[in-house]
Design a protein around this motif. Structure first.
Motif, PDB file in Angstrom:
ATOM      1  N   GLY A  64       3.017 -11.637  -8.298  1.00 53.06           N
ATOM      2  CA  GLY A  64       1.584 -11.715  -8.043  1.00 53.06           C
ATOM      3  C   GLY A  64       1.140 -10.747  -6.961  1.00 53.06           C
ATOM      4  N   GLN A  65       2.059  -9.872  -6.510  1.00 57.31           N
ATOM      5  CA  GLN A  65       1.676  -8.960  -5.422  1.00 57.31           C
ATOM      6  C   GLN A  65       0.739  -7.873  -5.937  1.00 57.31           C
ATOM      7  N   ARG A  66      -0.146  -7.461  -5.045  1.00 63.28           N
ATOM      8  CA  ARG A  66      -1.104  -6.414  -5.419  1.00 63.28           C
ATOM      9  C   ARG A  66      -0.616  -5.065  -4.898  1.00 63.28           C
ATOM     10  N   LEU A  67      -0.690  -4.039  -5.754  1.00 64.72           N
ATOM     11  CA  LEU A  67      -0.310  -2.686  -5.311  1.00 64.72           C
ATOM     12  C   LEU A  67      -1.551  -1.836  -5.151  1.00 64.72           C
ATOM     13  N   HIS A  68      -1.606  -1.091  -4.070  1.00 60.09           N
ATOM     14  CA  HIS A  68      -2.743  -0.212  -3.800  1.00 60.09           C
ATOM     15  C   HIS A  68      -2.204   1.189  -3.537  1.00 60.09           C
ATOM     16  N   PHE A  69      -3.022   2.185  -3.851  1.00 66.53           N
ATOM     17  CA  PHE A  69      -2.616   3.574  -3.619  1.00 66.53           C
ATOM     18  C   PHE A  69      -3.692   4.274  -2.807  1.00 66.53           C
ATOM     19  N   VAL A  70      -3.279   4.816  -1.686  1.00 64.52           N
ATOM     20  CA  VAL A  70      -4.205   5.567  -0.837  1.00 64.52           C
ATOM     21  C   VAL A  70      -3.693   6.993  -0.778  1.00 64.52           C
TER      22      VAL A  70
ATOM     23  N   VAL B  93       0.854  -1.191   0.000  1.00 68.23           N
ATOM     24  CA  VAL B  93       0.000   0.000   0.000  1.00 68.23           C
ATOM     25  C   VAL B  93       0.887   1.238   0.000  1.00 68.23           C
ATOM     26  N   ASN B  94       0.791   2.031  -1.058  1.00 67.88           N
ATOM     27  CA  ASN B  94       1.520   3.300  -1.091  1.00 67.88           C
ATOM     28  C   ASN B  94       0.612   4.373  -0.504  1.00 67.88           C
ATOM     29  N   ILE B  95       1.101   5.033   0.545  1.00 71.30           N
ATOM     30  CA  ILE B  95       0.346   6.125   1.165  1.00 71.30           C
ATOM     31  C   ILE B  95       1.065   7.417   0.802  1.00 71.30           C
ATOM     32  N   GLY B  96       0.437   8.238  -0.011  1.00 71.69           N
ATOM     33  CA  GLY B  96       1.052   9.490  -0.445  1.00 71.69           C
ATOM     34  C   GLY B  96       0.037  10.259  -1.261  1.00 71.69           C
ATOM     35  N   ILE B  97       0.300  11.507  -1.541  1.00 70.38           N
ATOM     36  CA  ILE B  97      -0.660  12.322  -2.309  1.00 70.38           C
ATOM     37  C   ILE B  97       0.102  13.239  -3.249  1.00 70.38           C
ATOM     38  N   GLY B  98      -0.593  13.763  -4.265  1.00 69.20           N
ATOM     39  CA  GLY B  98       0.071  14.649  -5.240  1.00 69.20           C
ATOM     40  C   GLY B  98       1.195  13.889  -5.925  1.00 69.20           C
ATOM     41  N   GLY B  99       2.355  14.496  -5.968  1.00 66.68           N
ATOM     42  CA  GLY B  99       3.486  13.863  -6.641  1.00 66.68           C
ATOM     43  C   GLY B  99       3.919  12.568  -5.987  1.00 66.68           C
ATOM     44  N   SER B 100       3.544  12.360  -4.748  1.00 67.76           N
ATOM     45  CA  SER B 100       3.925  11.126  -4.061  1.00 67.76           C
ATOM     46  C   SER B 100       2.893  10.020  -4.297  1.00 67.76           C
ATOM     47  N   ASP B 101       1.971  10.282  -5.209  1.00 67.13           N
ATOM     48  CA  ASP B 101       0.924   9.309  -5.535  1.00 67.13           C
ATOM     49  C   ASP B 101       0.711   9.210  -7.049  1.00 67.13           C
ATOM     50  N   LEU B 102       0.502  10.377  -7.688  1.00 65.89           N
ATOM     51  CA  LEU B 102       0.020  10.360  -9.073  1.00 65.89           C
ATOM     52  C   LEU B 102       1.014   9.720 -10.041  1.00 65.89           C
ATOM     53  N   GLY B 103       2.307  10.054  -9.892  1.00 68.77           N
ATOM     54  CA  GLY B 103       3.319   9.498 -10.800  1.00 68.77           C
ATOM     55  C   GLY B 103       3.448   8.000 -10.629  1.00 68.77           C
ATOM     56  N   PRO B 104       3.713   7.525  -9.383  1.00 70.39           N
ATOM     57  CA  PRO B 104       3.810   6.080  -9.201  1.00 70.39           C
ATOM     58  C   PRO B 104       2.530   5.344  -9.617  1.00 70.39           C
ATOM     59  N   GLN B 105       1.375   5.907  -9.241  1.00 73.57           N
ATOM     60  CA  GLN B 105       0.129   5.221  -9.579  1.00 73.57           C
ATOM     61  C   GLN B 105      -0.060   5.124 -11.096  1.00 73.57           C
TER      62      GLN B 105
END
Ligand code: F6P
Length: 527
Positions: free
Chosen positions: A161-167, A136-148
């Protein structure tokens, strides 16, 4: 530096716009010049750009390039790439390009490659850890949008097979349902924040840690990592696995840094290095190609031409690849946070427009939503199509359908359809209640609507790296012509400060001294 609207080139562009630019008709331009497609085709690393369906001719480009020279773009570019202070209001260098330079090249190479190596080793360790099923990546703005955006784009390169989530959102509806689905023992949280002070991210990080501890997750050291320039704050939070970066990496330019950890976990170290290599290839093009062939510079100049001479206030981005579904959201921060400014470097209010509104959806979905407006609405909105030649799936005919749609839309925008053509096509009994001539008006298209098509061979890590770097440098080019600081974001501060003042009132219900609207709304939400 001479402000853009005081240059000779600006005056020449104004004259050119009045005399020819305003009335340029794309259909006539193609009929007149059989070489137009070739003349306005640009080759850059991993990206081909067809600019021929734009309201440009050779003279427009000539004057725009003069404008770039008069505004000192080459010297300012070189100074930025050398690491001089390019973000004056924060007193910082701007060196995201250093993050993707090969070892031994460019400023801060040792530091950059030390962190990169450590971050990639950790990513490989996580990928090999059979106990971790969810990240789970916890971040917002540049700490979220680019990686997501990148994780989504490169889904077909993710072998694990790992699942990635963005909060990202402080809204508990973002994290709560996710936590409810997770097993703490099998989850890794990445707290991604340049400053490690952002309200949304810290609130979500605390919620994640509370949940982790209360559901028997075990040792936090094994289940939490941080990516931040504020290593001390991460340590104070209790995170011992931290990957640092530097103040010369802007948040919205940070996916190449430790902030890219979720991307590296998703696609592996080699693919992450390919992403960096693609961006570096575009950096070299930006640094070395003559201005007239320099794609980011030419695109940035076209943005100036559209915004300040044609008066177009928005640009729609239509990626014809489902993997690029988050690209418009990513570009909204990149472009609008960078160039949404109204004063020049000297603090003087500008008399001309800056950042356009950037928006879009993947094709073909956008076609069935807002393309009606693009074709027949009262505003002209330049569209940017992104086409990818080779898919990574085996549904060949569906890919042909996708590409046919992409080409058809730019063709339809340009060609349009006259009322006479519409009338000739209409079945005589089309509708009993409406005159055929009236119906034909509704069914006609003005055409001559501009678009650009960017073509990638395949959406590989390398190609994505090049594409994103292209957008970064394009934003710099228009921002530099406008004479603004593309690297600060003071406009987000006032809302943050007022939120800090309102939060205690949300607890107490105190409305004393507030404006009537805010007081009324607060009362309605709390009483
Ligand atoms: O929205 C403002 C901003 O500072 C962005 O520029 C940045 O990407 C985002 O907040 C997140 O900041 P941080 O990475 O420090 O949490």
């Amino acid at each position: 530096m001479t402000r853009c609207d005081s240059t000779q080139a600006w005056a020449a562009l104004q004259g050119h716009f009045q005399a020819h630019g305003r009335d340029l008709d794309l259909r006539e331009a193609f009929a007149r010049d059989p070489g137009r497609y070739r003349a306005f085709g640009f080759e850059a690393p991993e990206v081909y750009a067809d600019l021929s369906k734009n309201h440009l001719d050779a003279a427009t480009l000539h004057f725009l390039l003069d404008l770039a020279r008069e505004c000192g773009l080459p010297a300012q570019r070189d100074a930025m790439l050398r690491g001089e202070i390019a973000n004056a209001t924060e007193g910082r260098a701007v060196l995201h390009t250093a993050l993707r330079a090969p070892a031994g090249l460019g400023p801060f190479s040792d530091e950059v490659h030390a962190v990169l190596g450590a971050m990639l080793n950790y990513a490989e360790q996580v990928r090999a850890d059979g106990h971790i099923t969810d990240i789970v990546n916890i971040g917002i703005g540049g700490s979220d949008l680019g990686p997501q955006m990148a994780v989504r784009a490169l889904e077909s390169f993710a072998q694990g097979g790992q699942r990635l989530h963005f909060v990202s959102n402080v809204d508990g509806h973002d994290i709560a349902p996710l936590l409810a689905r997770l097993d703490a023992k099998k989850t890794l949280f990445i707290v991604a924040s340049k400053t490690f002070t952002t309200q949304e991210t810290m609130a979500n990080a605390h919620a994640a840690r509370d949940w982790f501890l209360s559901t028997g997750g075990g040792r936090t050291e094994r289940h939490f990592a941080a990516c931040t320039t504020n290593v001390a704050a991460a340590a104070a939070f209790g995170i011992s696995t931290t990957f640092g970066f530097w103040d010369w990496v802007g948040g919205r330019y940070s996916l190449w840094s430790a902030i890219g950890l979720p991307i590296a976990i998703a696609i592996g170290a080699d693919n992450f290095r390919a992403l960096l290599a693609g961006a570096h290839a575009m950096d070299r093009h930006f640094a070395e190609a003559p201005l007239a062939q320099n794609l980011p510079v030419v695109l940035g100049l076209m943005d100036v031409w559209y915004r300040n001479f044609h008066g177009y206030t928005s640009r729609s981005v239509a990626p014809y690849h489902q993997g690029l579904a988050r690209l418009p959201a990513y570009l909204q921060q990149l472009e609008m946070e960078s160039n949404g400014k109204r004063v020049d470097l000297g603090g003087k209010a500008l008399p001309y427009g800056t950042s356009p509104v950037v928006w879009g959806e993947p094709g073909t979905n956008g076609q069935h939503a807002y393309f009606q407006m693009l074709h027949q609405g009262s505003d002209v909105i330049p569209v940017e199509f992104i086409a990818v030649k080779h898919p990574t799936h085996k549904l060949a005919e569906q890919h042909r359908m996708l590409l046919a749609n992409c080409l058809a839309q730019s063709q339809a925008l340009m060609l349009g359809k006259t009322a006479a053509q519409a009338l000739a096509e209409q079945a005589p009994t089309a509708s009993a209640d409406i005159e055929p001539e009236v119906l034909a008006q509704h069914r006609s298209f003005p055409g001559n609507r501009p678009s650009t098509t960017l073509v990638l061979d395949q959406l590989t890590p390398r190609a994505l790296g090049a594409l994103i770097a292209l957008y970064e440098h394009r934003v710099w080019a228009s921002g530099t012509v406008w004479g603004i600081n593309s690297f600060d974001q003071w406009g987000v501060e006032l809302g943050k400060a007022l939120c800090g003042q309102l939060l205690p009132r949300l607890r107490s219900g105190d409305t004393a001294g507030l404006d009537a609207s805010t007081a009324g709304l607060l009362q309605r939400l709390t009483a």
